[in-house]
Design a protein around this motif. Structure first.
Motif, short mmCIF file in Angstrom:
data_model
loop_
_atom_site.label_atom_id
_atom_site.label_comp_id
_atom_site.label_asym_id
_atom_site.label_seq_id
_atom_site.Cartn_x
_atom_site.Cartn_y
_atom_site.Cartn_z
N GLU A 1 4.91 -5.05 -6.27
CA GLU A 1 6.07 -4.28 -5.83
C GLU A 1 5.82 -3.78 -4.41
O GLU A 1 4.76 -3.27 -4.08
CB GLU A 1 6.26 -3.08 -6.77
CG GLU A 1 7.56 -2.38 -6.57
CD GLU A 1 7.81 -1.35 -7.66
OE1 GLU A 1 8.37 -0.31 -7.31
OE2 GLU A 1 7.43 -1.60 -8.80
N THR A 2 6.82 -3.97 -3.56
CA THR A 2 6.71 -3.51 -2.18
C THR A 2 7.83 -2.51 -1.90
O THR A 2 8.85 -2.51 -2.58
CB THR A 2 6.82 -4.66 -1.16
OG1 THR A 2 8.10 -5.28 -1.30
CG2 THR A 2 5.73 -5.70 -1.36
N VAL A 3 7.60 -1.69 -0.91
CA VAL A 3 8.65 -0.77 -0.47
C VAL A 3 9.37 -1.42 0.71
O VAL A 3 8.85 -2.34 1.34
CB VAL A 3 8.09 0.61 -0.07
CG1 VAL A 3 7.38 1.26 -1.25
CG2 VAL A 3 7.17 0.51 1.11
N ALA A 4 10.55 -0.93 1.01
CA ALA A 4 11.27 -1.42 2.18
C ALA A 4 10.45 -1.11 3.43
O ALA A 4 9.75 -0.09 3.48
CB ALA A 4 12.64 -0.77 2.27
N GLU A 5 10.50 -1.99 4.41
CA GLU A 5 9.71 -1.77 5.62
C GLU A 5 10.25 -0.58 6.40
O GLU A 5 11.39 -0.59 6.85
CB GLU A 5 9.73 -3.01 6.51
CG GLU A 5 8.82 -2.88 7.71
CD GLU A 5 8.74 -4.14 8.54
OE1 GLU A 5 8.07 -4.10 9.58
OE2 GLU A 5 9.35 -5.16 8.17
N LEU B 1 0.82 -1.21 0.00
CA LEU B 1 0.00 0.00 0.00
C LEU B 1 0.85 1.26 0.00
O LEU B 1 0.48 2.26 -0.63
CB LEU B 1 -0.94 0.01 1.20
CG LEU B 1 -2.00 -1.09 1.23
CD1 LEU B 1 -2.90 -0.91 2.43
CD2 LEU B 1 -2.80 -1.14 -0.06
N LEU B 2 1.97 1.22 0.68
CA LEU B 2 2.84 2.41 0.72
C LEU B 2 3.36 2.79 -0.66
O LEU B 2 3.75 3.92 -0.87
CB LEU B 2 4.01 2.18 1.68
CG LEU B 2 3.66 2.16 3.15
CD1 LEU B 2 4.90 1.84 3.98
CD2 LEU B 2 3.05 3.49 3.59
N GLY B 3 3.36 1.85 -1.56
CA GLY B 3 3.85 2.12 -2.91
C GLY B 3 2.81 2.63 -3.88
O GLY B 3 3.11 2.87 -5.04
N VAL B 4 1.57 2.76 -3.42
CA VAL B 4 0.49 3.26 -4.29
C VAL B 4 -0.17 4.47 -3.63
O VAL B 4 -0.08 4.64 -2.41
CB VAL B 4 -0.56 2.16 -4.58
CG1 VAL B 4 0.05 0.98 -5.30
CG2 VAL B 4 -1.27 1.71 -3.31
N PRO B 5 -0.83 5.31 -4.41
CA PRO B 5 -1.53 6.46 -3.82
C PRO B 5 -2.60 6.00 -2.82
O PRO B 5 -3.24 4.97 -3.03
CB PRO B 5 -2.18 7.16 -5.03
CG PRO B 5 -1.43 6.66 -6.21
CD PRO B 5 -0.96 5.29 -5.88
N ARG B 6 -2.77 6.75 -1.78
CA ARG B 6 -3.70 6.35 -0.72
C ARG B 6 -5.13 6.17 -1.26
O ARG B 6 -5.86 5.32 -0.77
CB ARG B 6 -3.70 7.35 0.42
CG ARG B 6 -4.40 6.73 1.62
CD ARG B 6 -4.55 7.58 2.82
NE ARG B 6 -3.33 8.19 3.29
CZ ARG B 6 -3.30 9.00 4.32
NH1 ARG B 6 -4.40 9.29 4.97
NH2 ARG B 6 -2.17 9.53 4.70
N ARG B 7 -5.51 6.93 -2.26
CA ARG B 7 -6.86 6.80 -2.81
C ARG B 7 -7.11 5.42 -3.43
O ARG B 7 -8.25 5.04 -3.66
CB ARG B 7 -7.14 7.91 -3.82
CG ARG B 7 -6.34 7.80 -5.09
CD ARG B 7 -6.61 8.96 -6.06
NE ARG B 7 -5.89 8.79 -7.30
CZ ARG B 7 -4.61 9.08 -7.50
NH1 ARG B 7 -3.90 9.58 -6.50
NH2 ARG B 7 -4.05 8.88 -8.68
N ARG B 8 -6.04 4.68 -3.70
CA ARG B 8 -6.17 3.34 -4.29
C ARG B 8 -6.02 2.22 -3.27
O ARG B 8 -6.12 1.04 -3.60
CB ARG B 8 -5.12 3.17 -5.39
CG ARG B 8 -5.34 4.19 -6.52
CD ARG B 8 -4.68 3.80 -7.80
NE ARG B 8 -5.29 2.56 -8.28
CZ ARG B 8 -4.58 1.58 -8.86
NH1 ARG B 8 -3.30 1.70 -9.05
NH2 ARG B 8 -5.18 0.49 -9.27
N TRP B 9 -5.75 2.56 -2.02
CA TRP B 9 -5.51 1.53 -1.00
C TRP B 9 -6.64 0.52 -0.89
O TRP B 9 -6.40 -0.68 -0.83
CB TRP B 9 -5.26 2.17 0.36
CG TRP B 9 -3.89 2.75 0.55
CD1 TRP B 9 -2.93 2.95 -0.41
CD2 TRP B 9 -3.33 3.21 1.77
NE1 TRP B 9 -1.81 3.51 0.14
CE2 TRP B 9 -2.02 3.68 1.48
CE3 TRP B 9 -3.80 3.28 3.07
CZ2 TRP B 9 -1.20 4.19 2.46
CZ3 TRP B 9 -2.97 3.79 4.04
CH2 TRP B 9 -1.68 4.24 3.75
#
Length: 71
Positions: A45-49, A11-19
């Motif tokens: 795709e994920t971001v680093a924690e 989720l951190l890798g996408v805009p919040r409106r798309r969560w």
């Protein structure tokens, strides 16, 4: 908790409106394949924690937990 963390990192890798849409897709894919939310998340795709001091990460974790509670 690993499933929640992986989903939040996606989720951190996408805009919040798309969560909501992204989380719903991951949950649907996990159900359809008989797999886990972690498996569905790791296909993306994920971001680093980030550290828990990161407000957006905490928001993503809560969003996933609340979303799972409704599912």
């Amino acid at each position: 908790m690993g499933d929640v963390i992986c989903a939040a990192r996606v989720l951190l890798g996408v805009p919040r409106r798309r969560w909501a849409w992204v989380l719903a897709r991951m949950c649907a894919e996990a159900r359809a394949s008989g797999g886990s939310l972690m498996e569905a998340a790791l296909r993306r795709e994920t971001v680093a924690e980030p550290d828990l001091r990161c407000r957006e990460y905490r928001r993503a974790l809560v969003f996933v937990l609340l979303g799972l509670g409704r599912d």
